[in-house]
Design an enzyme around this catalytic site. Structure first.
Site, PDB file in Angstrom:
ATOM      1  N   SER A   1      65.298  30.262  52.180  1.00 36.38           N
ATOM      2  CA  SER A   1      64.471  31.324  51.370  1.00 36.38           C
ATOM      3  C   SER A   1      64.572  33.122  51.521  1.00 36.38           C
ATOM      4  O   SER A   1      63.490  33.577  51.404  1.00 36.38           O
ATOM      5  CB  SER A   1      62.938  30.351  51.888  1.00 36.38           C
ATOM      6  OG  SER A   1      62.478  29.786  51.553  1.00 36.38           O
TER       7      SER A   1
ATOM      8  N   LYS B   1      54.869  37.813  53.396  1.00 35.81           N
ATOM      9  CA  LYS B   1      54.695  36.494  52.852  1.00 35.81           C
ATOM     10  C   LYS B   1      53.749  36.083  52.907  1.00 35.81           C
ATOM     11  O   LYS B   1      54.138  35.554  54.303  1.00 35.81           O
ATOM     12  CB  LYS B   1      55.881  35.402  53.665  1.00 35.81           C
ATOM     13  CG  LYS B   1      56.466  34.634  52.610  1.00 35.81           C
ATOM     14  CD  LYS B   1      57.553  33.515  52.830  1.00 35.81           C
ATOM     15  CE  LYS B   1      57.999  32.717  52.253  1.00 35.81           C
ATOM     16  NZ  LYS B   1      59.482  31.439  52.712  1.00 35.81           N
TER      17      LYS B   1
ATOM     18  N   SER C   1      62.193  29.834  48.663  1.00 33.20           N
ATOM     19  CA  SER C   1      60.677  30.006  49.089  1.00 33.20           C
ATOM     20  C   SER C   1      60.200  31.058  48.651  1.00 33.20           C
ATOM     21  O   SER C   1      59.450  31.881  48.305  1.00 33.20           O
ATOM     22  CB  SER C   1      60.447  29.295  49.740  1.00 33.20           C
ATOM     23  OG  SER C   1      60.533  29.873  51.111  1.00 33.20           O
TER      24      SER C   1
HETATM   25  N1  GLN Z   1      65.105  25.700  49.311  1.00 36.44           N
HETATM   26  C1  GLN Z   1      64.977  25.419  50.472  1.00 36.44           C
HETATM   27  C2  GLN Z   1      63.875  24.223  50.303  1.00 36.44           C
HETATM   28  O1  GLN Z   1      63.222  23.582  49.370  1.00 36.44           O
HETATM   29  C3  GLN Z   1      64.357  26.053  51.233  1.00 36.44           C
HETATM   30  C4  GLN Z   1      63.457  26.312  52.097  1.00 36.44           C
HETATM   31  C5  GLN Z   1      63.715  27.495  52.391  1.00 36.44           C
HETATM   32  O2  GLN Z   1      64.427  28.056  53.485  1.00 36.44           O
HETATM   33  N2  GLN Z   1      61.799  27.173  53.366  1.00 36.44           N
HETATM   34  O3  GLN Z   1      63.683  23.312  51.356  1.00 36.44           O
END
Ligand code: GLN
Length: 495
Positions: free
Chosen positions: A168, A69, A144
């Site tokens: 994410s 990532k 994400s």
């Molecule tokens: N979707 C969550 C957020 O927007 C989680 C993001 C993540 O785990 N990096 O904060």
């Protein structure tokens, strides 16, 4: 693949080249990669092949490639965290996880797409365009870390590294029919990871099977003196746990607050079947209550923006990152340059969270918002502690819905935030969680994930329970769920 490399069925160079060829044909449709490092991956592969030919000792995963990532710093390979702010930035050092992949002699195929600074649940907030779900190219792969999940689902990498601050790794796994694990907080080093919310961020594996997740976890996990929150004590090994097939005596708790309203019918149906599967495997299943999970999201969206607003203050256009001069000002002040650079370099969601976090931390509001959220966080940790006195693991659906259409939730931040309703509590409490595919929803044929949560440092339990479920379901399906991905199979004919 590791076994075939040892047996000499193919070389690492051939394996890497096969992935690069497939990336060339398929990735223009999926857009899972932000950067493909063909030369670097082939060079690493050839070095492994040469050592193997010379009978040099090699680590077990040597020659098996991996994707990373774009949130992890990779020396010599561009790293952007999905943001225009870091466009063209090449880190001078490796994150510890990346260093461990290199020590394990795993060629790095490239960097995967993500929501900007890991803020989002669909990968649509990437400054470089969205990733498409390999099951249906008109839908998101979640986020994400949608890039890591999508490249694994589309066989554009054998496995990948993700980061999970609120879901994410797990939510994209659920939406792409793959496996994603968020280890215990401190179980995998955060050194060299572009920080979102430091008390919540955790690095983990994105894979096609539970065994793969445990194997990759073992490569990247363990104490790192460069991360002050890294766990020092020994933790139970995870790889052996992934061969569990019988759950007799295992106590499983169904979280009442995460199994009721608000979940798509097809998600509920597959979840209920997975719970029955757990019973058939011998588990003692009961319902447990975690009353404060209902306010977890509210607390998260104060704690995360607060920490993010502080972490993102480093993008001041002075030391590194994109710098923009304000228009029409001949000799701008540092503050004017910062303002113009942040205006141009950050996307809307990032700005929204910086503003929210700065507000929540400001004097006069601190106690009412941030202080209150921290108290809720403690109550959530207590809910987990109470539940784990009664049961060994907790289960819930990973995400409330299957993969949604591109653009569907983009305009409504709260609708987007709701995707993580089931995954956020684990980050607030620092406990490990894993998502494993449990079938397809009847209404759309898209994959559904089961989330397994375990007490801190007992990551082996989530691998054991999910491995047993995976084995039973894969046998019932007559093969892996990913074989049924229609968009992916259609493209197969092209390669
Ligand atoms: N979707 C969550 C957020 O927007 C989680 C993001 C993540 O785990 N990096 O904060």
């Amino acid at each position: 693949m590791a076994t075939a490399l040892v047996a000499g069925e193919f070389t690492s160079e051939e394996l890497v080249q096969a992935h690069l060829d497939r990336i060339e044909v398929i990735d223009p449709l999926v857009h899972g990669y932000l950067h493909v490092d063909a030369e670097g991956a082939l060079a690493a592969a050839r070095a492994v092949d040469a050592d193997r030919a010379a009978d040099e000792p090699l680590p077990p995963m040597a020659g098996v490639p991996v994707a990373v990532k774009d949130v992890a710093c990779t020396a010599g390979i561009p790293t952007t965290a999905g943001s225009a702010m870091l466009e063209g930035w090449v880190p001078p050092y490796d994150a510890t996880v990346v260093a461990r992949l290199r020590e394990a002699r795993m060629p790095i195929l490239g960097k995967t797409n993500m929501d900007e600074f890991a803020m989002g649940s669909s990968t649509e907030h990437s400054a470089y365009g969205p990733t498409h779900n390999p099951w249906d190219l008109t839908r998101t792969p979640g986020g994400s870390g949608g890039g890591s999940a999508a490249v694994v689902a589309a066989y554009l990498a054998p496995w990948a590294i993700g980061s999970d601050t609120g879901g994410s790794i797990r939510q994209p796994a659920a939406l792409t029919g793959t496996v994603g694990a968020k280890p215990t907080y401190g179980g995998v080093s955060r050194y060299g990871i572009i920080a979102l919310a430091s008390s919540l961020d955790q690095i983990g594996p994105c894979t096609r099977t539970v065994t793969d997740a445990a194997l990759l976890h073992a490569v990247i996990g363990g104490h790192d003196p460069m991360d002050s929150t890294s766990i020092e004590g020994p933790v139970p090994p995870v790889v052996g746990a992934a061969s569990t097939r019988d759950l007799t005596g295992t106590r499983v708790g169904v979280v009442r607050q995460l199994s009721g309203d608000g979940f798509q019918p097809g998600v509920r149906a597959r979840f209920d079947e997975a719970v029955q599967c757990l019973r058939d495997l011998g588990a003692d299943v009961r319902e447990v209550s975690c009353p404060h999970f209902e306010v977890a999201m509210a607390a998260y969206y104060l704690i995360l923006p607060s920490e993010a607003s502080s972490n993102l203050a480093r993008y001041d256009a002075m030391r590194y990152g994109s710098r923009q001069g304000p228009e029409g000002i001949a000799a701008p002040s540092a503050e004017q340059v910062m303002g113009a650079s942040r205006d141009a370099g950050f996307g809307d969601e990032v700005k929204r969270r910086i503003i929210l976090g700065t507000y929540a931390l400001s004097s006069g509001y601190y106690d009412a918002y941030y202080g209150q959220a921290q108290k809720v966080r403690t109550l959530i940790a207590q809910d987990f502690a109470g539940a784990f006195e009664e049961v060994d693991v907790l289960v819930s659906p990973t995400a409330p819905t299957t993969a949604f259409g591109l653009g569907e939730n983009e305009e409504d931040p709260v609708a987007m935030y709701l995707n993580d309703i089931a995954t956020i509590p684990a980050n607030l409490a620092g406990v490990p969680g894993l998502s494993v595919p449990v079938g397809q929803a009847d209404e759309d044929g898209l994959p559904v994930g089961l989330q397994v949560l375990a007490p801190a440092t007992q990551d082996d339990r989530m691998y054991a329970v999910s491995a047993a479920v995976e084995a039973a379901l894969t046998q019932a399906w007559g093969g892996p769920l990913l074989d049924r991905a229609p968009a992916l199979n259609q493209r197969e004919e092209l390669t």
